[in-house]
Design a protein around this motif. Sequence first.
Motif, PDB file in Angstrom:
ATOM      1  N   ASP A 179     -62.300   0.857 -10.749  1.00 12.79           N
ATOM      2  CA  ASP A 179     -61.893   1.690 -11.883  1.00 12.79           C
ATOM      3  C   ASP A 179     -61.540   0.887 -13.136  1.00 12.79           C
ATOM      4  OD1 ASP A 179     -62.188   3.975 -10.317  1.00 12.79           O
ATOM      5  OD2 ASP A 179     -60.138   3.842  -9.567  1.00 12.79           O
ATOM      6  N   ILE A 180     -60.814  -0.202 -12.946  1.00 15.62           N
ATOM      7  CA  ILE A 180     -60.387  -1.062 -14.058  1.00 15.62           C
ATOM      8  C   ILE A 180     -60.359  -2.504 -13.565  1.00 15.62           C
ATOM      9  CG2 ILE A 180     -58.922   0.730 -15.118  1.00 15.62           C
ATOM     10  CD1 ILE A 180     -56.495  -0.822 -13.956  1.00 15.62           C
ATOM     11  N   THR A 181     -60.263  -3.438 -14.509  1.00 19.09           N
ATOM     12  CA  THR A 181     -60.073  -4.848 -14.154  1.00 19.09           C
ATOM     13  C   THR A 181     -58.845  -5.390 -14.869  1.00 19.09           C
ATOM     14  OG1 THR A 181     -62.432  -5.265 -13.806  1.00 19.09           O
ATOM     15  CG2 THR A 181     -61.039  -7.174 -14.213  1.00 19.09           C
ATOM     16  N   ILE A 182     -57.940  -5.980 -14.093  1.00 24.14           N
ATOM     17  CA  ILE A 182     -56.778  -6.672 -14.655  1.00 24.14           C
ATOM     18  C   ILE A 182     -57.068  -8.166 -14.605  1.00 24.14           C
ATOM     19  CG2 ILE A 182     -54.298  -7.033 -14.550  1.00 24.14           C
ATOM     20  CD1 ILE A 182     -54.114  -4.482 -12.827  1.00 24.14           C
ATOM     21  N   ILE A 183     -57.057  -8.805 -15.759  1.00 27.21           N
ATOM     22  CA  ILE A 183     -57.270 -10.248 -15.841  1.00 27.21           C
ATOM     23  C   ILE A 183     -55.940 -10.893 -16.222  1.00 27.21           C
ATOM     24  CG2 ILE A 183     -58.493 -12.105 -17.010  1.00 27.21           C
ATOM     25  CD1 ILE A 183     -60.773 -10.173 -17.539  1.00 27.21           C
ATOM     26  N   ALA A 184     -55.435 -11.765 -15.364  1.00 24.77           N
ATOM     27  CA  ALA A 184     -54.116 -12.357 -15.590  1.00 24.77           C
ATOM     28  C   ALA A 184     -54.185 -13.877 -15.483  1.00 24.77           C
ATOM     29  CB  ALA A 184     -53.104 -11.805 -14.590  1.00 24.77           C
ATOM     30  N   THR A 185     -53.123 -14.510 -15.979  1.00 20.60           N
ATOM     31  CA  THR A 185     -53.026 -15.967 -15.891  1.00 20.60           C
ATOM     32  C   THR A 185     -51.570 -16.367 -15.684  1.00 20.60           C
ATOM     33  OG1 THR A 185     -53.762 -18.043 -16.913  1.00 20.60           O
ATOM     34  CG2 THR A 185     -52.683 -16.463 -18.352  1.00 20.60           C
ATOM     35  N   LEU A 195     -47.865 -17.134 -14.277  1.00 22.41           N
ATOM     36  CA  LEU A 195     -46.973 -16.394 -13.387  1.00 22.41           C
ATOM     37  C   LEU A 195     -47.242 -14.897 -13.398  1.00 22.41           C
ATOM     38  CD1 LEU A 195     -44.602 -14.783 -15.117  1.00 22.41           C
ATOM     39  CD2 LEU A 195     -43.570 -17.022 -15.237  1.00 22.41           C
ATOM     40  N   CYS A 196     -48.010 -14.404 -14.350  1.00 20.31           N
ATOM     41  CA  CYS A 196     -48.332 -12.973 -14.417  1.00 20.31           C
ATOM     42  C   CYS A 196     -49.353 -12.555 -13.372  1.00 20.31           C
ATOM     43  CB  CYS A 196     -48.836 -12.610 -15.814  1.00 20.31           C
ATOM     44  SG  CYS A 196     -47.555 -12.626 -17.084  1.00 20.31           S
ATOM     45  N   VAL A 197     -49.999 -13.504 -12.711  1.00 20.14           N
ATOM     46  CA  VAL A 197     -51.018 -13.154 -11.724  1.00 20.14           C
ATOM     47  C   VAL A 197     -50.388 -12.407 -10.554  1.00 20.14           C
ATOM     48  CG1 VAL A 197     -52.730 -14.044 -10.096  1.00 20.14           C
ATOM     49  CG2 VAL A 197     -52.542 -15.048 -12.378  1.00 20.14           C
ATOM     50  N   VAL A 198     -49.277 -12.918 -10.037  1.00 19.86           N
ATOM     51  CA  VAL A 198     -48.636 -12.250  -8.897  1.00 19.86           C
ATOM     52  C   VAL A 198     -48.112 -10.870  -9.295  1.00 19.86           C
ATOM     53  CG1 VAL A 198     -46.351 -13.277  -9.297  1.00 19.86           C
ATOM     54  CG2 VAL A 198     -46.991 -12.537  -6.996  1.00 19.86           C
ATOM     55  N   GLU A 199     -47.619 -10.740 -10.529  1.00 21.68           N
ATOM     56  CA  GLU A 199     -47.139  -9.442 -11.005  1.00 21.68           C
ATOM     57  C   GLU A 199     -48.299  -8.468 -11.161  1.00 21.68           C
ATOM     58  OE1 GLU A 199     -44.033  -8.876 -11.102  1.00 21.68           O
ATOM     59  OE2 GLU A 199     -43.267 -10.933 -10.993  1.00 21.68           O
ATOM     60  N   ALA A 200     -49.457  -8.975 -11.588  1.00 25.98           N
ATOM     61  CA  ALA A 200     -50.641  -8.135 -11.733  1.00 25.98           C
ATOM     62  C   ALA A 200     -51.112  -7.610 -10.383  1.00 25.98           C
ATOM     63  CB  ALA A 200     -51.760  -8.921 -12.413  1.00 25.98           C
ATOM     64  N   LEU A 201     -51.020  -8.443  -9.363  1.00 23.29           N
ATOM     65  CA  LEU A 201     -51.398  -8.013  -8.020  1.00 23.29           C
ATOM     66  C   LEU A 201     -50.489  -6.896  -7.524  1.00 23.29           C
ATOM     67  CD1 LEU A 201     -52.190 -11.444  -6.333  1.00 23.29           C
ATOM     68  CD2 LEU A 201     -53.787  -9.551  -6.603  1.00 23.29           C
ATOM     69  N   GLU A 202     -49.188  -7.047  -7.764  1.00 22.98           N
ATOM     70  CA  GLU A 202     -48.244  -6.013  -7.350  1.00 22.98           C
ATOM     71  C   GLU A 202     -48.464  -4.729  -8.149  1.00 22.98           C
ATOM     72  OE1 GLU A 202     -44.157  -7.247  -7.165  1.00 22.98           O
ATOM     73  OE2 GLU A 202     -44.675  -9.224  -6.391  1.00 22.98           O
ATOM     74  N   VAL A 244     -58.471  -7.347  -9.651  1.00 23.82           N
ATOM     75  CA  VAL A 244     -57.579  -8.347 -10.247  1.00 23.82           C
ATOM     76  C   VAL A 244     -58.273  -9.700 -10.260  1.00 23.82           C
ATOM     77  CG1 VAL A 244     -55.362  -9.538 -10.112  1.00 23.82           C
ATOM     78  CG2 VAL A 244     -55.508  -7.117  -9.483  1.00 23.82           C
ATOM     79  N   ILE A 245     -58.354 -10.288 -11.442  1.00 21.02           N
ATOM     80  CA  ILE A 245     -58.986 -11.595 -11.617  1.00 21.02           C
ATOM     81  C   ILE A 245     -57.961 -12.587 -12.142  1.00 21.02           C
ATOM     82  CG2 ILE A 245     -60.711 -12.900 -12.918  1.00 21.02           C
ATOM     83  CD1 ILE A 245     -62.470 -10.434 -12.930  1.00 21.02           C
ATOM     84  N   ASN A 246     -57.912 -13.737 -11.509  1.00 19.79           N
ATOM     85  CA  ASN A 246     -57.068 -14.837 -11.967  1.00 19.79           C
ATOM     86  C   ASN A 246     -57.915 -15.766 -12.832  1.00 19.79           C
ATOM     87  OD1 ASN A 246     -55.425 -17.084 -12.301  1.00 19.79           O
ATOM     88  ND2 ASN A 246     -55.683 -17.791 -10.194  1.00 19.79           N
ATOM     89  N   ILE A 247     -57.588 -15.802 -14.113  1.00 20.77           N
ATOM     90  CA  ILE A 247     -58.258 -16.750 -15.030  1.00 20.77           C
ATOM     91  C   ILE A 247     -57.297 -17.918 -15.260  1.00 20.77           C
ATOM     92  CG2 ILE A 247     -59.064 -17.129 -17.399  1.00 20.77           C
ATOM     93  CD1 ILE A 247     -61.111 -15.645 -15.841  1.00 20.77           C
ATOM     94  N   HIS A 248     -57.471 -18.971 -14.484  1.00 23.88           N
ATOM     95  CA  HIS A 248     -56.598 -20.136 -14.627  1.00 23.88           C
ATOM     96  C   HIS A 248     -57.060 -21.048 -15.763  1.00 23.88           C
ATOM     97  CE1 HIS A 248     -59.805 -22.208 -12.496  1.00 23.88           C
ATOM     98  NE2 HIS A 248     -59.626 -21.430 -11.423  1.00 23.88           N
ATOM     99  N   THR A 249     -58.338 -21.016 -16.094  1.00 21.35           N
ATOM    100  CA  THR A 249     -58.839 -21.845 -17.192  1.00 21.35           C
ATOM    101  C   THR A 249     -59.067 -20.973 -18.415  1.00 21.35           C
ATOM    102  OG1 THR A 249     -59.985 -23.256 -15.582  1.00 21.35           O
ATOM    103  CG2 THR A 249     -60.572 -23.524 -17.898  1.00 21.35           C
ATOM    104  N   ILE A 250     -58.242 -21.169 -19.415  1.00 21.20           N
ATOM    105  CA  ILE A 250     -58.354 -20.400 -20.648  1.00 21.20           C
ATOM    106  C   ILE A 250     -59.520 -20.920 -21.497  1.00 21.20           C
ATOM    107  CG2 ILE A 250     -57.099 -19.541 -22.662  1.00 21.20           C
ATOM    108  CD1 ILE A 250     -55.868 -18.739 -19.970  1.00 21.20           C
ATOM    109  N   LYS A 251     -59.774 -22.220 -21.398  1.00 22.08           N
ATOM    110  CA  LYS A 251     -60.901 -22.832 -22.104  1.00 22.08           C
ATOM    111  C   LYS A 251     -61.416 -24.007 -21.289  1.00 22.08           C
ATOM    112  CE  LYS A 251     -62.171 -25.217 -26.378  1.00 22.08           C
ATOM    113  NZ  LYS A 251     -61.650 -25.899 -27.587  1.00 22.08           N
ATOM    114  N   PRO A 252     -62.673 -24.027 -20.884  1.00 26.44           N
ATOM    115  CA  PRO A 252     -63.696 -22.994 -21.129  1.00 26.44           C
ATOM    116  C   PRO A 252     -63.461 -21.780 -20.224  1.00 26.44           C
ATOM    117  CG  PRO A 252     -64.583 -24.727 -19.723  1.00 26.44           C
ATOM    118  CD  PRO A 252     -63.215 -25.188 -20.136  1.00 26.44           C
ATOM    119  N   ILE A 253     -63.578 -20.596 -20.779  1.00 26.55           N
ATOM    120  CA  ILE A 253     -63.292 -19.384 -20.025  1.00 26.55           C
ATOM    121  C   ILE A 253     -64.542 -18.910 -19.286  1.00 26.55           C
ATOM    122  CG2 ILE A 253     -63.862 -17.658 -21.799  1.00 26.55           C
ATOM    123  CD1 ILE A 253     -61.047 -16.386 -21.028  1.00 26.55           C
TER     124      ILE A 253
END
Length: 313
Positions: A194-200, A202-209, A223-232
């Motif tokens: 339905d939707i995608t939550i992209i987090a990085t 400490l917000c990743v665990v909150e996004a999962l909850e 839920v996607i964890n984007i740990h590398t902001i650049k290069p994304i």
Amino acid sequence: MSEVRKIATRESYANALVELGKEHDDLVVLDADLAAATKTCVFKKAFPQRHIDCGIAEANMTGIAAGMSTCGYVPFISTFAMFAAGRSYEQVRNSICYPHLNVKIGATHAGISVGEDGATHQCNEDLALMRVIPNMTVISPSDNIEARAAVKAAYELDGPVYLRFGRLATPIINDSVDYQFEIGKGVILRDGKDITIIATGLCVVEALEAANKLEVYGINARVINIHTIKPIDEDLIVKAAEETGKIITVEEHSVIGGLGGAVAEVLVEKCPIKMLRIGINDVFGESGPADLLIKKYGLDAQGIYEKIKKFVD
């Protein structure tokens, strides 16, 4: 996912440096009178000859690191994000990134979760500042496992790297047997249609909850964890946008120029869709306990859930 084991990524950073220091004699650590806070004191204890305290002179420390990198060393600069990205910005830009030197920046105490230190030390702008500089790689790990892997990957990468670490202990979420860290590659932690939550960070665990709460409400969230902001990871972001139709970004950083800005830039060019950015809304922070500040600024699971529910409705 473990909800019991918690560790601050600044501690993960220091522990990873010790492990790498045992394998690589060229690794050196520079600190700016904050070794107890950045936790690089553990590296100093293990390798006293390879730890340099430069005093409260962050710009000078950055220049020293640049010089050492030209002599065969791999320096890791260590200080608070506010000083690494803010006070030393010119030196990072001109002395490290412009000549593409092999210097790594370990920026601890990033974001609103610095807590009682208040607005002057809560750097919510560092991702934006660092990712705009050519040649800079920017990484924001979400837990202990990812932080340690990121430090190792940064050492192995030839060129400048900005590593963002937090003060607050966070749950370990990347403890699956098949977990792999690769610079520039996001990780799908939860599938959804339905939707995608992209987090990085400490917000990743909150996004999962938050995603679990949304499931009860009837919204199936990826839920996607984007740990590398650049290069994304543009391909992963576009794929998620095409498949779910709505993107929400969540970060402990200003909504201007950080993860939300980076994702928006990808989408506006390659897959324009409805998008919501959750983060610090163009304001300074304030002094207070970290958990209460995260809740006040809507970066906890409940706050994220409520904002997404309103957005979808």
